[in-house]
Design a protein around this motif. Structure first.
Motif, PDB file in Angstrom:
ATOM      1  N   ALA A   1       0.834  -1.203   0.000  1.00  0.00           N
ATOM      2  CA  ALA A   1       0.000   0.000   0.000  1.00  0.00           C
ATOM      3  C   ALA A   1       0.871   1.255   0.000  1.00  0.00           C
ATOM      4  O   ALA A   1       0.558   2.253  -0.663  1.00  0.00           O
ATOM      5  CB  ALA A   1      -0.925   0.004   1.223  1.00  0.00           C
ATOM      6  N   GLY A   2       1.969   1.198   0.712  1.00  0.00           N
ATOM      7  CA  GLY A   2       2.861   2.351   0.780  1.00  0.00           C
ATOM      8  C   GLY A   2       3.573   2.656  -0.523  1.00  0.00           C
ATOM      9  O   GLY A   2       4.042   3.783  -0.736  1.00  0.00           O
ATOM     10  N   TRP A   3       3.632   1.685  -1.425  1.00  0.00           N
ATOM     11  CA  TRP A   3       4.310   1.886  -2.703  1.00  0.00           C
ATOM     12  C   TRP A   3       3.424   2.589  -3.726  1.00  0.00           C
ATOM     13  O   TRP A   3       3.911   2.990  -4.792  1.00  0.00           O
ATOM     14  CB  TRP A   3       4.756   0.537  -3.291  1.00  0.00           C
ATOM     15  N   SER A   4       2.159   2.750  -3.460  1.00  0.00           N
ATOM     16  CA  SER A   4       1.216   3.230  -4.474  1.00  0.00           C
ATOM     17  C   SER A   4       1.645   4.547  -5.108  1.00  0.00           C
ATOM     18  O   SER A   4       1.584   4.699  -6.331  1.00  0.00           O
ATOM     19  CB  SER A   4      -0.186   3.378  -3.867  1.00  0.00           C
ATOM     20  N   ASP A   5       2.073   5.496  -4.305  1.00  0.00           N
ATOM     21  CA  ASP A   5       2.445   6.806  -4.843  1.00  0.00           C
ATOM     22  C   ASP A   5       3.963   6.983  -4.926  1.00  0.00           C
ATOM     23  O   ASP A   5       4.461   8.096  -5.045  1.00  0.00           O
ATOM     24  CB  ASP A   5       1.828   7.923  -4.003  1.00  0.00           C
ATOM     25  N   LYS A   6       4.699   5.860  -4.874  1.00  0.00           N
ATOM     26  CA  LYS A   6       6.159   5.931  -4.945  1.00  0.00           C
ATOM     27  C   LYS A   6       6.730   5.146  -6.115  1.00  0.00           C
ATOM     28  O   LYS A   6       7.866   5.381  -6.516  1.00  0.00           O
ATOM     29  CB  LYS A   6       6.775   5.437  -3.636  1.00  0.00           C
ATOM     30  N   VAL A   7       5.944   4.203  -6.638  1.00  0.00           N
ATOM     31  CA  VAL A   7       6.479   3.328  -7.680  1.00  0.00           C
ATOM     32  C   VAL A   7       6.879   4.110  -8.927  1.00  0.00           C
ATOM     33  O   VAL A   7       7.830   3.735  -9.633  1.00  0.00           O
ATOM     34  CB  VAL A   7       5.473   2.209  -8.013  1.00  0.00           C
ATOM     35  N   ALA A   8       6.179   5.214  -9.209  1.00  0.00           N
ATOM     36  CA  ALA A   8       6.521   6.007 -10.401  1.00  0.00           C
ATOM     37  C   ALA A   8       7.927   6.587 -10.299  1.00  0.00           C
ATOM     38  O   ALA A   8       8.559   6.874 -11.320  1.00  0.00           O
ATOM     39  CB  ALA A   8       5.505   7.129 -10.585  1.00  0.00           C
ATOM     40  N   GLN A   9       8.430   6.737  -9.075  1.00  0.00           N
ATOM     41  CA  GLN A   9       9.768   7.314  -8.899  1.00  0.00           C
ATOM     42  C   GLN A   9      10.873   6.342  -9.279  1.00  0.00           C
ATOM     43  O   GLN A   9      11.989   6.760  -9.602  1.00  0.00           O
ATOM     44  CB  GLN A   9       9.936   7.761  -7.445  1.00  0.00           C
ATOM     45  N   ILE A  10      10.568   5.032  -9.247  1.00  0.00           N
ATOM     46  CA  ILE A  10      11.592   4.059  -9.633  1.00  0.00           C
ATOM     47  C   ILE A  10      11.309   3.470 -11.012  1.00  0.00           C
ATOM     48  O   ILE A  10      12.196   2.855 -11.609  1.00  0.00           O
ATOM     49  CB  ILE A  10      11.731   2.930  -8.591  1.00  0.00           C
ATOM     50  N   ALA A  11      10.102   3.642 -11.521  1.00  0.00           N
ATOM     51  CA  ALA A  11       9.748   3.070 -12.819  1.00  0.00           C
ATOM     52  C   ALA A  11       9.571   4.130 -13.897  1.00  0.00           C
ATOM     53  O   ALA A  11       9.240   3.811 -15.027  1.00  0.00           O
ATOM     54  CB  ALA A  11       8.469   2.245 -12.697  1.00  0.00           C
ATOM     55  N   GLY A  12       9.761   5.386 -13.548  1.00  0.00           N
ATOM     56  CA  GLY A  12       9.591   6.460 -14.519  1.00  0.00           C
ATOM     57  C   GLY A  12      10.626   7.545 -14.311  1.00  0.00           C
ATOM     58  O   GLY A  12      11.501   7.436 -13.452  1.00  0.00           O
ATOM     59  N   GLY A  13      10.525   8.598 -15.101  1.00  0.00           N
ATOM     60  CA  GLY A  13      11.461   9.708 -14.940  1.00  0.00           C
ATOM     61  C   GLY A  13      11.525  10.549 -16.200  1.00  0.00           C
ATOM     62  O   GLY A  13      10.846  10.274 -17.189  1.00  0.00           O
ATOM     63  N   THR A  14      12.304  11.599 -16.149  1.00  0.00           N
ATOM     64  CA  THR A  14      12.503  12.445 -17.323  1.00  0.00           C
ATOM     65  C   THR A  14      13.751  11.985 -18.071  1.00  0.00           C
ATOM     66  O   THR A  14      14.719  11.527 -17.460  1.00  0.00           O
ATOM     67  CB  THR A  14      12.662  13.916 -16.910  1.00  0.00           C
ATOM     68  N   ASN A  15      13.704  12.099 -19.378  1.00  0.00           N
ATOM     69  CA  ASN A  15      14.787  11.609 -20.225  1.00  0.00           C
ATOM     70  C   ASN A  15      15.470  12.779 -20.931  1.00  0.00           C
ATOM     71  O   ASN A  15      14.792  13.662 -21.463  1.00  0.00           O
ATOM     72  CB  ASN A  15      14.225  10.641 -21.266  1.00  0.00           C
ATOM     73  N   PRO A  16      16.792  12.787 -20.965  1.00  0.00           N
ATOM     74  CA  PRO A  16      17.508  13.856 -21.677  1.00  0.00           C
ATOM     75  C   PRO A  16      17.355  13.679 -23.188  1.00  0.00           C
ATOM     76  O   PRO A  16      17.582  12.597 -23.726  1.00  0.00           O
ATOM     77  CB  PRO A  16      18.961  13.654 -21.230  1.00  0.00           C
TER      78      PRO A  16
END
Length: 289
Positions: A122-137
């Motif tokens: 449950a605690g990962w719900s709003d955090k998973v995007a930080q390890i599975a996504g991001g901005t690309n140069p």
């Protein structure tokens, strides 16, 4: 009948959980569930192919609303489920002890670990995007952003050897990221899964996000693997021969497949299952300069 009160025992009638409701199997079939010593525990519904197809329809219907909910909202709903599981620890302890032939102490440890794991996911719900996504140069006046999105409807074969901790360990990571699931409960120990359905039904989880079937794993998994509206398979509860057949069926519409592998369900789960059923969407946007 109790000798002291003269009352007849009231046995629990277990049912399937599909679309937020508790139907009987459309065929009316049941099968005996016994404990590790062969003592009868209950009759569980023997779900059919039709039940599996109905569950997929319910999961697909629920997908839009669930995947479109905010990550924070999904996390809050999962945490609420953990609260309710905590209030029914004794019931699940008794069912896990009977299902797996464990002592009360060991069964309690399994249930406590399952509840803790549900909270962890449950605690990962709003955090998973930080390890599975991001901005690309990129070379140009653009923002280039990659973000994770749920795969869709996931068919889950629950682990056969871990009726509750293993079950939670495959359901929670799939739904917290926005997928909906159709679960085939452990064939010989389905009662903890069917009781989990009662918790889900009285929580804030929308109907159809989790659908739970009991019955013969091979009979239920075949139509799920071949179903064109199922997007992914978690084969945690399949043996090697069945897994091979299901992978072949899943290839027909390019389903994502998580293959079975030896798992210590009591160990730190890591993020593997959390990321298994996510797709990456990349968006280009002009900087406005």
């Amino acid at each position: 009948m109790s000798e002291l009160t003269g009352r007849l025992s009231v046995f629990k009638t277990y049912k399937l959980y599909v679309g937020g409701k508790f139907p009987r199997s459309e065929s009316g079939r049941v099968y005996e569930v016994t404990d590790s010593k062969g003592t009868w525990l209950a009759n569980a519904p023997l779900a059919s192919r039709k039940d599996a197809r109905d569950a997929v329809v319910a999961a697909r219907k629920a997908f839009g609303g669930w995947s479109g909910a905010t990550a924070y909202n999904r996390g809050q709903i999962l945490y609420r489920i953990a609260e309710m599981l905590e209030g029914r620890r004794d019931q699940f302890t008794a069912e896990v002890a009977a299902a797996e032939g464990l002592s009360k102490a060991k069964a309690t440890a399994q249930v406590d670990a399952a509840i803790d794991r549900w909270v962890w996911y449950a605690g990962w719900s709003d955090k998973v995007a930080q390890i599975a996504g991001g901005t690309n140069p990129v070379a140009g006046p653009y923002f280039n952003v990659s973000a994770p999105e749920p795969t869709g409807v996931v068919a889950v074969l629950a682990p056969q050897e871990s009726s509750f901790l293993g079950l939670v360990s495959v359901i929670a990571p799939a739904i917290v990221t926005g997928n909906t699931v159709v679960v085939a409960a452990a064939e010989n120990a389905p009662l903890p899964a069917l009781s989990l359905a009662e918790v889900l039904a009285t929580s804030d989880l929308p109907g159809g996000v989790v659908n739970i079937l009991s019955g013969r794993t091979a009979e239920l998994s075949a139509p799920l693997a071949a179903h064109q509206d199922v997007n992914a398979l978690d084969l945690a509860g399949a043996d090697g021969e069945l897994a091979k057949d299901l992978e072949t069926a899943a290839a027909d519409n390019l389903k994502r497949v998580l293959r079975p592998a030896p798992v210590n369900w009591t160990a730190d789960p890591g993020t593997g299952r959390l990321l298994a059923f996510l797709e990456t969407k990349t968006v280009w946007h002009p900087m406005g300069v």
